[in-house]
Design an enzyme around this catalytic site. Structure first.
Site, short mmCIF file in Angstrom:
data_model
loop_
_atom_site.label_atom_id
_atom_site.label_comp_id
_atom_site.label_asym_id
_atom_site.label_seq_id
_atom_site.Cartn_x
_atom_site.Cartn_y
_atom_site.Cartn_z
N LYS A 273 41.86 42.73 31.80
CA LYS A 273 41.85 41.29 31.54
C LYS A 273 40.82 40.95 30.48
O LYS A 273 39.85 41.69 30.28
CB LYS A 273 41.45 40.54 32.83
CG LYS A 273 42.48 40.56 33.94
CD LYS A 273 41.98 39.82 35.16
CE LYS A 273 42.99 39.82 36.29
NZ LYS A 273 44.25 39.13 35.99
N ARG A 347 50.87 42.93 44.32
CA ARG A 347 52.17 43.24 44.92
C ARG A 347 52.24 44.70 45.37
O ARG A 347 52.94 45.03 46.34
CB ARG A 347 53.30 42.88 43.94
CG ARG A 347 53.29 43.67 42.66
CD ARG A 347 54.09 43.01 41.54
NE ARG A 347 53.38 41.86 40.95
CZ ARG A 347 53.87 41.11 39.97
NH1 ARG A 347 55.08 41.36 39.47
NH2 ARG A 347 53.17 40.12 39.50
N1 BES Z 1 44.85 38.25 40.59
C1 BES Z 1 45.76 38.01 39.54
C2 BES Z 1 46.39 36.62 39.60
C3 BES Z 1 45.45 35.47 39.37
C4 BES Z 1 45.27 34.95 38.11
C5 BES Z 1 44.81 34.87 40.43
C6 BES Z 1 44.43 33.87 37.92
C7 BES Z 1 43.97 33.79 40.24
C8 BES Z 1 43.78 33.28 38.98
C9 BES Z 1 46.88 39.04 39.60
O1 BES Z 1 46.52 40.29 40.07
C10 BES Z 1 47.35 39.22 38.20
O2 BES Z 1 46.59 39.69 37.41
N2 BES Z 1 48.59 38.84 37.94
C11 BES Z 1 49.14 38.96 36.63
C12 BES Z 1 50.54 39.48 36.76
C13 BES Z 1 51.17 39.89 35.46
C14 BES Z 1 50.47 41.12 34.91
C15 BES Z 1 52.62 40.19 35.71
C16 BES Z 1 49.11 37.57 36.00
O3 BES Z 1 49.32 36.59 36.71
O4 BES Z 1 48.85 37.49 34.82
MN MN Z 2 45.75 41.54 38.57
#
Ligand code: BES
Ligand code: MN
Ligand code: ZN
Length: 495
Positions: A273, A347
């Protein structure tokens, strides 16, 4: 913050809060009090043009003919419109106004005749609102000035029927304890709360009668949890699966089950990230935090239900040993997963946790909570959490319970067409979609690990953490989902 109840009398010190109806009209205790004060309240209302709008507050210092320091006039609007939730909000507003006072604070519960709820019940909800708002996570703020810290130690609710109020408040206090445990766990930094230290906190639930088992890496490997273990393999912290059981009903009674996403820190892994805001990912264990707090609440109030809580605990890190985009893992269900994005890790861990829960416990239903997708924040912001389910009755019950406690849900669709979007050429499925509908494809992924059992997935990414105060939820960790699930259990699943 101590909350006590005593019979209605005019206190002789400190601050007294009296409820004022819409239009600045007095009712109940305020009328009697005004007489004793030689009409000072009526004059103050007139002079300040106080309208009694719900949640507004007006202060009268050194009220005449009493030894009180101050009287706070609390606007309650139309009393007949005050339901439990509105009363809790008033309690929260009172706490916010009185937190910095040092002397005792006394609350009255306002006019009786117009309300649908009796006085003791209203007193209990008022106290619950105070309690929920009084939470503060300040253990690391060693240099905070004294005058900025809340000083108030005790609030006394004055009510005709103090014993009944005390009785009505007792289970609410247990729910608040659960909420606070969740808020603590979610607020702690990721160097303090990691899978094993989280498990150690969960083990303290043994004190309230919850059975707690903690599965380590080896045990999970033996069960074939390749999806969960793949996420964990980049971290120096070892994964844990926390399994909690509260047996409040008959021995053979089918349990209800709650499953939490517990990523104690989500860097994204190799699909890393951006630096800015990454700190928020300490609360990527918010789902698991709620599951532990919920188990504590259910046990604390001795809910007549058999409940299982399962927390999938990992840290998602990039490392020489981390999972790569393109890796294929085998889940406990036997289904294989092509991991195209290591940041879609929630997931993966839930896939194994859901399968495990369903196989081992054969529950009446499963509800999982997860800060699963950024996309749910795009869709619903932070007012509703996303609800996905294979069962209309369960969805309705969840939605209704959410309305009662102000933890709102909005149902989004599941459909075969979305499921096609996670088909993979290399494995049984891939862990990201083809573009678009990001929250739905994540839910479709989870559904592939659920058989016939009624199941719901709550995507709480937008509601787990709040940037601003609301009446009963101070900014920070919200414990969103806990009160909702406690309510739903109380309404439908207790014997
Ligand atoms: N933990 C994150 C989702 C999240 C984002 C929670 C912002 C709270 C605030 C999750 O693990 C994630 O990174 N999801 C990705 C999925 C994508 C790679 C398909 C996302 O939402 O960008
Ligand atoms: Mn994530
Ligand atoms: Zn995550």
């Amino acid at each position: 913050m101590d909350i006590t109840f005593s019979e209605l009398t005019l206190p002789t010190s400190g601050t007294l809060v009296v409820a004022i109806k819409a239009g600045g009209k007095l009712g109940g205790p305020a009328t009697a009090l005004d007489k004793k004060m030689g009409g000072a309240i009526k004059r103050a209302i007139a002079a300040s043009e106080f309208k009694g709008k719900r949640g507004t507050v007006k202060e009268i210092l050194l009220p005449p003919k009493t030894r009180l320091d101050r009287v706070l006039l609390l606007g309650i609007g139309e009393p007949e419109k005050l339901d439990a939730l509105a009363i809790e909000s008033l309690g929260g507003a009172i706490y916010a106004h009185t937190a910095r006072l040092s002397g005792p604070v006394y609350l009255t519960v306002g006019p009786v005749a117009e309300s649908k709820l009796d006085s003791p019940t209203r007193a209990a909800h008022l106290a619950f609102g105070v309690k929920l708002r009084a939470y503060r996570f300040d253990k690391y703020r060693t240099k905070e000035k004294k005058e900025n810290k809340p000083r108030l130690k005790r609030i006394t609710v004055l009510v005709d029927g103090a014993a009944a109020a005390r009785k009505a408040f007792a289970p609410m206090a247990k729910v608040a304890e659960g909420v606070f445990m969740t808020r603590d766990l979610v607020s702690e930094p990721p160097n303090v709360i990691y899978p094993d230290s989280f498990a150690a906190q969960a083990k303290t639930l043994k004190d309230v009668g919850v059975e707690v088992e903690v599965l380590d890496e080896k045990q999970m490997a033996k069960l074939g949890m390749g999806a969960l273990l793949g996420v964990a393999q980049g971290s120096a912290f070892k994964p844990r699966l926390v399994v909690m059981r509260w047996n409040g009903a008959a021995k053979g009674a089918q349990p209800v089950a709650f499953i939490g996403k517990g990523v104690t820190f989500d860097t994204g892994g190799i699909s890393i990230k951006p630096a800015n805001g990454m700190w928020d990912m300490k609360w990527d264990m918010g789902g698991s935090g709620v599951v532990v707090g919920l188990m504590r609440a259910l046990a604390g109030r001795k809910a007549k239900v058999n409940a299982v809580g399962v927390c999938a605990m990992v840290e998602n890190m990039p490392d020489g040993n981390a999972q790569r985009p393109g890796d294929i893992v085998r889940s406990m269900s036997g289904q294989t997963i092509e991991v195209l994005n290591t940041d879609a890790e929630g997931r993966l861990i839930l896939a194994d946790a859901l399968w495990y829960t369903q196989e081992r416990f054969k529950p009446q239903f499963m509800v999982n909570l997860a800060t699963l997708t950024g996309a749910i924040i795009v869709s619903l912001g932070n007012l509703h959490a996303g609800l996905f389910s294979n069962n209309d009755e369960l969805s309705q019950r969840l939605t209704d319970a959410g309305k009662k406690v102000d933890e709102l849900l909005w149902r989004l669709p599941l459909a075969d067409g979305y499921d096609r979007m996670i088909d993979s050429d290399a494995a049984d499925m891939k862990n990201i979609g083809d573009g678009g509908a990001g929250s739905i494809t994540a839910a479709q992924f989870l559904q592939r690990f659920v058989n016939k059992v009624p199941w719901a997935h709550l995507d709480i990414a937008g509601t787990t953490w709040s940037k601003k105060d609301s009446p009963t939820v101070p900014k920070g960790a919200t414990a969103f989902g806990l009160r909702l699930l406690d309510r739903m259990v109380a309404d439908h699943y207790e014997t």
